[in-house]
Design a protein around this motif. Structure first.
Motif, PDB file in Angstrom:
ATOM      1  N   ASP A  38       0.849  -1.194   0.000  1.00 25.79           N
ATOM      2  CA  ASP A  38       0.000   0.000   0.000  1.00 25.79           C
ATOM      3  C   ASP A  38       0.888   1.250   0.000  1.00 25.79           C
ATOM      4  OD1 ASP A  38       1.013   0.239   2.582  1.00 25.79           O
ATOM      5  OD2 ASP A  38      -0.858  -0.334   3.574  1.00 25.79           O
ATOM      6  N   GLY A  39       0.255   2.423   0.121  1.00 24.40           N
ATOM      7  CA  GLY A  39       0.996   3.675   0.026  1.00 24.40           C
ATOM      8  C   GLY A  39       2.057   3.831   1.096  1.00 24.40           C
ATOM      9  N   ILE A  40       1.731   3.513   2.326  1.00 27.66           N
ATOM     10  CA  ILE A  40       2.682   3.662   3.426  1.00 27.66           C
ATOM     11  C   ILE A  40       3.836   2.679   3.300  1.00 27.66           C
ATOM     12  CG2 ILE A  40       2.992   3.417   5.923  1.00 27.66           C
ATOM     13  CD1 ILE A  40       1.668   6.013   5.081  1.00 27.66           C
ATOM     14  N   ALA A  41       3.530   1.430   2.940  1.00 37.82           N
ATOM     15  CA  ALA A  41       4.590   0.438   2.758  1.00 37.82           C
ATOM     16  C   ALA A  41       5.536   0.848   1.631  1.00 37.82           C
ATOM     17  CB  ALA A  41       3.979  -0.936   2.472  1.00 37.82           C
ATOM     18  N   THR A  42       4.963   1.383   0.546  1.00 34.87           N
ATOM     19  CA  THR A  42       5.784   1.869  -0.566  1.00 34.87           C
ATOM     20  C   THR A  42       6.655   3.035  -0.111  1.00 34.87           C
ATOM     21  OG1 THR A  42       4.131   1.187  -2.196  1.00 34.87           O
ATOM     22  CG2 THR A  42       5.714   2.865  -2.883  1.00 34.87           C
ATOM     23  N   ALA A  43       6.063   3.945   0.660  1.00 37.41           N
ATOM     24  CA  ALA A  43       6.827   5.089   1.183  1.00 37.41           C
ATOM     25  C   ALA A  43       7.975   4.619   2.063  1.00 37.41           C
ATOM     26  CB  ALA A  43       5.904   6.013   1.970  1.00 37.41           C
ATOM     27  N   ASN A  44       7.728   3.607   2.868  1.00 42.12           N
ATOM     28  CA  ASN A  44       8.778   3.082   3.749  1.00 42.12           C
ATOM     29  C   ASN A  44       9.949   2.521   2.943  1.00 42.12           C
ATOM     30  OD1 ASN A  44       7.405   3.726   6.109  1.00 42.12           O
ATOM     31  ND2 ASN A  44       6.424   1.727   6.267  1.00 42.12           N
ATOM     32  N   VAL A  45       9.638   1.827   1.840  1.00 44.28           N
ATOM     33  CA  VAL A  45      10.698   1.275   0.999  1.00 44.28           C
ATOM     34  C   VAL A  45      11.506   2.397   0.353  1.00 44.28           C
ATOM     35  CG1 VAL A  45      11.189  -0.050  -1.094  1.00 44.28           C
ATOM     36  CG2 VAL A  45       9.544  -0.922   0.574  1.00 44.28           C
ATOM     37  N   PHE A  46      10.827   3.381  -0.220  1.00 40.27           N
ATOM     38  CA  PHE A  46      11.544   4.488  -0.864  1.00 40.27           C
ATOM     39  C   PHE A  46      12.328   5.321   0.142  1.00 40.27           C
ATOM     40  CE2 PHE A  46       8.998   3.563  -4.579  1.00 40.27           C
ATOM     41  CZ  PHE A  46       9.821   3.949  -5.626  1.00 40.27           C
ATOM     42  N   SER A  47      11.846   5.378   1.373  1.00 48.28           N
ATOM     43  CA  SER A  47      12.544   6.151   2.399  1.00 48.28           C
ATOM     44  C   SER A  47      13.911   5.585   2.727  1.00 48.28           C
ATOM     45  CB  SER A  47      11.694   6.196   3.679  1.00 48.28           C
ATOM     46  OG  SER A  47      10.492   6.902   3.470  1.00 48.28           O
ATOM     47  N   THR A  48      14.159   4.332   2.357  1.00 50.01           N
ATOM     48  CA  THR A  48      15.476   3.762   2.629  1.00 50.01           C
ATOM     49  C   THR A  48      16.575   4.538   1.908  1.00 50.01           C
ATOM     50  OG1 THR A  48      15.274   2.151   0.804  1.00 50.01           O
ATOM     51  CG2 THR A  48      14.517   1.459   3.003  1.00 50.01           C
ATOM     52  N   GLN A  49      16.236   5.170   0.776  1.00 50.13           N
ATOM     53  CA  GLN A  49      17.211   6.019   0.092  1.00 50.13           C
ATOM     54  C   GLN A  49      17.636   7.162   0.995  1.00 50.13           C
ATOM     55  OE1 GLN A  49      17.006   7.709  -4.200  1.00 50.13           O
ATOM     56  NE2 GLN A  49      16.285   9.369  -2.905  1.00 50.13           N
TER      57      GLN A  49
END
Length: 408
Positions: A38-49
């Motif tokens: 979902d949106g939050i899970a996707t945001a968490n993955v991209f936040s690793t950058q």
């Protein structure tokens, strides 16, 4: 610099950005379509950058700059990164995928500084020599995108069949190649005294915090954080958006942005000299607002040209803001704090700003997820367009062009 050295460094830069471009562009689509994030899970993955950008100075400042040759640690990081990349290839759930991508980004983000370090140490005239070598990085990113589309991994059938995960395998193979190749690069030993003690603030470049005493630089610093909030929307949502809009050959089409970036970077000195820093950086900010409006109201049919123009604006969005900002920061910092000041801006943009942006983008995606597709994407793009426009107006009102003296 010898021609043979230039070729070796160009190959290094090509592989560095080929690895990043091979999987990062299509990541949003993969997470949504194949890992059902979902949106939050996707945001968490991209936040690793962003976490990687924040942690990177520790690795560079405490290890690479003091104890080991830059080319050797570059090789070790890419070989370790290859192992993590193959684990990402095997992951079938976002909860399993996340720790691997987090660890990978912590290792990968420092390599962006290391390839620059290896390059600059071989150059007699970096101002003239580096741009050509760096250009091969952009070519690597473009070639990676072309291959993804050539293999049809990003096609509707390819996504449905789960072929998108092959991007991680391709990046992993390239990581192995660059890992071993790095040990053959010109020797780049540490230049700092191993015995010299430095504070955590010096390692992170936080000594440059005194630059914020300058009112103009403070406005620029805050604006840099704020403008990276809408920037994060592009990285997190663009590929998925184009896929769902049924744009043909999405990954190849998105390389138009890198092509424009390569061309427009040559115009920065001319634009900067003629119009000054304020107007140049405002052009970059305004371009973010315009491109998102184009995305909000374009489509993959009669209005496909709007999406293409929006992609092509990436050159103005990125070069006019980031490159101009680096020039301005270098001029303001003074000789002693040049590197520290650049590190501070990197933390502000790729670290804090984009971390907030990925989180906001995830919240907005989840908030509007029940809307019809076209209306959903219109909301997703109009909001960051508004943010970019507000930041542009604030910068216009508060930044004073006449203050150009060195801040320290």
């Amino acid at each position: 610099m010898k021609a043979s050295t230039s070729i070796r460094l160009s190959v290094m830069m090509f592989l560095e950005f080929f690895i990043w471009g091979a999987w990062f562009v299509t990541l949003g689509t993969y997470l949504s379509a194949n890992l059902h994030a979902d949106g939050i899970a996707t945001a968490n993955v991209f936040s690793t950058q962003s976490y990687g950008a924040i942690i990177a100075p520790f690795i560079i400042g405490m290890i690479a700059d003091k104890f080991f040759n830059a080319e050797r640690i570059l090789g070790v990081l890419h070989l370790a990164g290859a192992v993590l990349m193959f684990q990402m290839f095997r992951a079938e759930d976002v909860s399993v995928f996340y720790p691997y991508v987090f660890a990978y980004m912590v290792l990968f983000m420092p390599t962006l500084a290391l390839v620059n370090s290896v390059s600059f140490r071989q150059m007699k005239n970096p101002e003239k020599e580096f741009s050509v070598i760096r250009m091969f990085g952009t070519i690597g990113w473009i070639i990676a995108g072309v291959l993804v589309s050539a293999f049809a991994w990003d096609s509707e059938a390819g996504v449905a069949a789960g072929f998108m995960k092959n991007t991680f395998a391709m990046a992993g193979i390239a990581s192995v190649i660059l890992g071993f190749y790095s040990f053959s690069l010109p020797k780049t030993p540490p230049i700092k005294d191993k015995i010299q003690k430095e504070s955590i603030g010096e390692i992170l470049g936080l000594d440059a915090i005194r630059l914020l005493k300058n009112g103009n630089f403070l406005i620029f610093f805050i604006s840099s954080i704020l403008i990276c909030i809408p920037l994060a929307f592009y990285y997190q949502n663009a590929h998925r958006f184009f896929e769902e809009m049924k744009m043909p050959h999405v990954t190849v089409m998105m390389t138009i942005g890198q092509l424009s970036e390569t061309f427009l970077i040559l115009l920065i000195p001319v634009f900067f000299k003629k119009y000054g820093f304020k107007k140049t950086i405002m052009a970059g900010m305004l371009a973010w607002a315009i491109r998102y409006v184009l995305f909000a109201y374009g489509d993959a049919n009669d209005l496909l040209f709007m999406l293409i123009i929006g992609i092509a604006l990436h050159g103005i969005c990125y070069d006019f803001f980031f490159v101009s900002g680096q020039i301005y920061t270098d001029a303001q910092a003074g000789e002693k704090y040049k590197s520290a000041a650049q590190g501070l801006i990197t933390l502000a943009t790729y670290g804090v700003g984009m971390l907030i942006g990925f989180w906001v983008a995830g919240l907005i995606s989840d908030h509007y997820k029940d809307l019809p597709l076209a209306e959903f994407w219109r909301k997703v793009w109009i909001i960051p367009a508004g943010i970019a426009l507000v930041v542009c107006f604030l910068f216009l009102a508060l930044f004073k062009e006449k203050q150009t003296k060195t801040a320290l």
